[in-house]
Design an enzyme around this catalytic site. Structure first.
Site, PDB file in Angstrom:
ATOM      1  N   GLU A   5      -1.046   5.015   1.587  1.00  0.00           N
ATOM      2  CA  GLU A   5       0.164   5.397   0.843  1.00  0.00           C
ATOM      3  C   GLU A   5      -0.127   5.736  -0.620  1.00  0.00           C
ATOM      4  OE1 GLU A   5      -0.120   2.812   2.864  1.00  0.00           O
ATOM      5  OE2 GLU A   5       1.535   2.841   4.308  1.00  0.00           O
ATOM      6  N   PHE A   9       9.823 -10.107   8.084  1.00  0.00           N
ATOM      7  CA  PHE A   9       8.552  -9.423   8.305  1.00  0.00           C
ATOM      8  C   PHE A   9       8.498  -8.125   7.489  1.00  0.00           C
ATOM      9  CE2 PHE A   9       6.015  -6.311  10.806  1.00  0.00           C
ATOM     10  CZ  PHE A   9       4.779  -6.884  10.557  1.00  0.00           C
ATOM     11  N   GLN A  10       7.456  -7.964   6.733  1.00  0.00           N
ATOM     12  CA  GLN A  10       7.230  -6.796   5.861  1.00  0.00           C
ATOM     13  C   GLN A  10       8.349  -6.606   4.832  1.00  0.00           C
ATOM     14  OE1 GLN A  10       6.021  -3.419   8.361  1.00  0.00           O
ATOM     15  NE2 GLN A  10       3.921  -4.177   8.164  1.00  0.00           N
ATOM     16  N   LYS A  13      16.795  -0.580   6.669  1.00  0.00           N
ATOM     17  CA  LYS A  13      16.724   0.070   7.984  1.00  0.00           C
ATOM     18  C   LYS A  13      18.109   0.211   8.634  1.00  0.00           C
ATOM     19  CE  LYS A  13      13.960   0.012  12.192  1.00  0.00           C
ATOM     20  NZ  LYS A  13      12.900  -0.663  12.954  1.00  0.00           N
ATOM     21  N   MET A  49     -19.163   5.528 -16.678  1.00  0.00           N
ATOM     22  CA  MET A  49     -18.520   5.190 -17.953  1.00  0.00           C
ATOM     23  C   MET A  49     -18.651   3.689 -18.231  1.00  0.00           C
ATOM     24  SD  MET A  49     -17.163   6.506 -20.534  1.00  0.00           S
ATOM     25  CE  MET A  49     -16.195   8.004 -20.453  1.00  0.00           C
TER      26      MET A  49
END
Ligand SMILES: Cc1ncc(C[n+]2csc(CCOP(=O)(O)OP(=O)(O)O)c2C)c(N)n1
Length: 587
Positions: free
Chosen positions: A69, A131-132, A181, A490
């Site tokens: 993502e 959940f999640q 949802k 760097m």
């Protein structure tokens, strides 16, 4: 009546009446003119993905499935930087949403317009550690321009319209929309919205005419003026006005990392990039100028070095659309809040081509500095010079869109590439390693006819290398040049200089993948280029290759990036300069 949002073949003109929240969301996004989404599905966002599927079948939308993502946010960001349009990315709740965080912060720091859609657990279980479940609204609060949690489906059309308006107007930035949802599944009476009415949000700032007159007075008097141009000028599309102002009063122009492209760096009035790894002559010009005209720039610490010692002899005109930036770090003599393009246009319309030119001696001085401290790519026998590799791309593809990752290669790319507005795409404020390839992917999706080149480092590239699969899936034809020094270069440079050469966890040689085989494992072309190859021919071959290609340039391992203003030092104290006498002209 057939329920809208439930039937493939639905056209957006028909999209009124009973619909699901998911349909309303996707339909509202399409109505904003969005053609591409970058994202990754999951449980909480599945109803929305079902509508994306249908919209793709209708030919209304293209969804690009990334492999992480973070890359969705960077791809949407690259899309936005290259086009000026709002980039859109989408992810599920919990880990999908948190994976977006670095991408959102990257966009926020560089004022990039994004709309970020996240799925959320059903309203009833919010707050139960479902959940999640994660509070992405709360997590991202400090790194968004604005954010929404949808509570009712009838808010969707308004929220989407507002989100696009807020993301793209005034000082742009990312706007988050979190959709539970159950709301996505819910049927309701959907009415699309065309007009945004936002109380208390103003983006059409009118600049103070007295301040514009005061600015003109200072510009007319200045003997050593300097235009200091930042990313705000690119966003405002102000490059023509900057050129006109520079030409009219013969004012030299320096750009920041974000402002690159706002002024032609091949023009004689250009003094290139300023700051920590800027051109010496740019920093000399800042330190010696008597008037600094900051246009869409924010006096960032990588630009100013020691703030108290920055542009010590200058009066300052600061033009910025964000009132919070004007005077934040340096108090200006003239503060102008407004769109850079409009403010410069006002200055231009109140002045003429017959202005007296007072800058002849100043330009001579700057030319002397340019001659004394030129930026030249070093050449090595038996080793490939990283600067030469980048300069060769610049020579053969001067009008390409370039993205970079973060580190030495980024600074060398900034020093040696001289392309146009929106063609320089780099994570400046956040300095996000792993940005380059996904951003390039987004640019190419937006502008398939353009040559898109990602200049990366071997360490940065490994942060989002999974996106090779996205390139393979969609045949996204970008060229990736890894400037491979086998180090977090760097970091190595700072450790050598400031930590007595204790190279704590910066050597990337052990565990280095075979980049050619890696590309091949994803079904892409890989190529190795060493000092033994003909660099010019290799770059020509890469540019001509039809398809995505990953190139491993094995460069000199221990090259340092100069000039450099040491951290905390004044811009007058650059390291890595040629030995010449440097007297400022002050009169
Ligand atoms: C996500 C992230 N982690 C850490 C850093 C700190 N950092 C800045 S430059 C750099 C090294 C980059 O190495 P590489 O990509 O190989 O580029 P090089 O400097 O060698 O050109 C690191 C670790 C960062 N900018 N971003």
């Amino acid at each position: 009546m057939q329920k809208t949002g439930q039937k493939t073949g639905q056209t957006i003109e028909q999209a009124t009446g009973q619909a699901t929240g998911a349909f309303a969301l996707i339909d509202s996004i399409i109505r904003q003119g969005v053609k591409h989404l970058f994202g990754y599905p999951g449980g909480a966002i599945l109803p929305v993905y079902d509508e994306i599927y249908k919209a793709e079948e209708r030919g209304d939308l293209v969804h690009i499935l990334v492999r992480h993502e973070q890359a969705a946010a960077h791809a949407a960001d690259g899309y936005a930087r290259a086009t000026g349009k709002v980039g859109v990315c989408i992810a599920t709740s919990g880990p999908g949403a948190t994976n977006l965080v670095t991408g959102i912060a990257t966009a926020q720091m560089d004022s990039i317009p994004l709309v970020v859609i996240t799925g959320q657990v059903p309203s009833k279980v919010i707050g139960t550690d479902a959940f999640q479940e994660t509070d992405i609204w709360g997590i991202t609060l400090p790194i968004v321009k604005h954010s929404y949690m949808i509570r009712q489906p009838d808010e969707i059309a308004r929220i989407v319209a507002e989100a696009f308006h807020i993301a793209s107007t005034g000082r742009p930035g990312p706007v988050l929309i979190d959709i539970p949802k159950d709301i996505a599944h819910q049927f309701f009476d959907y009415e699309p919205i065309q007009k945004v009415e936002l109380l208390g949000y103003r983006s059409d700032i009118k600049s103070d005419l007295d301040q514009i007159s005061a600015a003109i007075k200072l510009i007319r008097q200045a003997k050593r003026p300097l235009l200091y141009v930042g990313g705000g000028a690119i966003i405002a599309d102000a490059h023509r006005e900057i050129k006109q102002l520079a030409d009219r009063f013969q004012i030299p122009v320096t750009t920041t990392l974000m402002g690159k492209g706002a002024f032609d760096e091949n023009a004689h009035l250009s003094v290139g990039m300023l700051g920590m790894h800027g051109a010496a002559y740019a920093n000399f010009a800042v330190q010696g100028c008597d008037l600094l005209i900051a246009a869409g720039a924010r006096f960032d610490d990588r630009v100013t070095g020691k703030l108290d010692a920055f542009a010590p002899e200058a009066q300052v005109i600061h033009i910025d659309i964000d009132p919070a930036e004007v005077g934040k770090n340096r108090k200006p003599e003239v503060a102008i809040t407004g769109d850079v393009k409009q403010v410069l246009a006002s200055i231009l319309s109140a002045t003429s081509y017959e202005e007296e030119i007072l800058t002849k001696d100043w330009l001579k001085q700057i030319q002397k500095w340019k001659n004394e401290q030129p930026l030249v790519a070093p050449h090595y026998v038996g080793e490939l010079s990283p600067q030469e590799v980048i300069a060769e791309f610049g020579k053969q593809a001067p009008h390409a869109f370039y993205t970079t990752d973060v580190g030495q290669h980024q600074m060398w790319a900034a020093q040696f590439l001289k392309n146009g507005p929106r063609q320089w795409i780099s994570s400046a404020g956040l300095g996000t390693m792993g940005y380059g390839m996904p951003a390039a992917l987004g640019v190419k999706v937006a502008l398939p006819g353009e040559q898109v080149i990602c200049i990366s480092g071997d360490a940065s590239f490994q942060m989002n290398l999974q996106e090779l699969a996205t390139l393979a899936q969609y045949g996204i034809n970008i060229k990736i040049a890894i400037i491979n020094n086998g180090w977090q270069g760097m970091v190595r440079q700072w450790q050598k200089k400031y930590y007595d050469g204790r190279y704590a966890s910066s050597d990337m040689e052990v565990g280095m993948p075979n980049f050619v085989k890696l590309a091949e494992a994803f079904g892409l072309k890989g190529m190795l280029v060493t000092f033994e190859d003909d660099l010019q021919a290799a770059v020509a071959q890469i540019l001509a290759y039809e398809g995505p290609i990953l190139v491993d340039f094995r460069v000199k391992r221990d090259e340092n990036c100069y000039p450099m203003v040491p951290p905390g030092a004044s811009n007058s104290e650059m390291e890595g300069l040629r030995e010449v006498s440097r007297e400022l002209v002050t009169g």
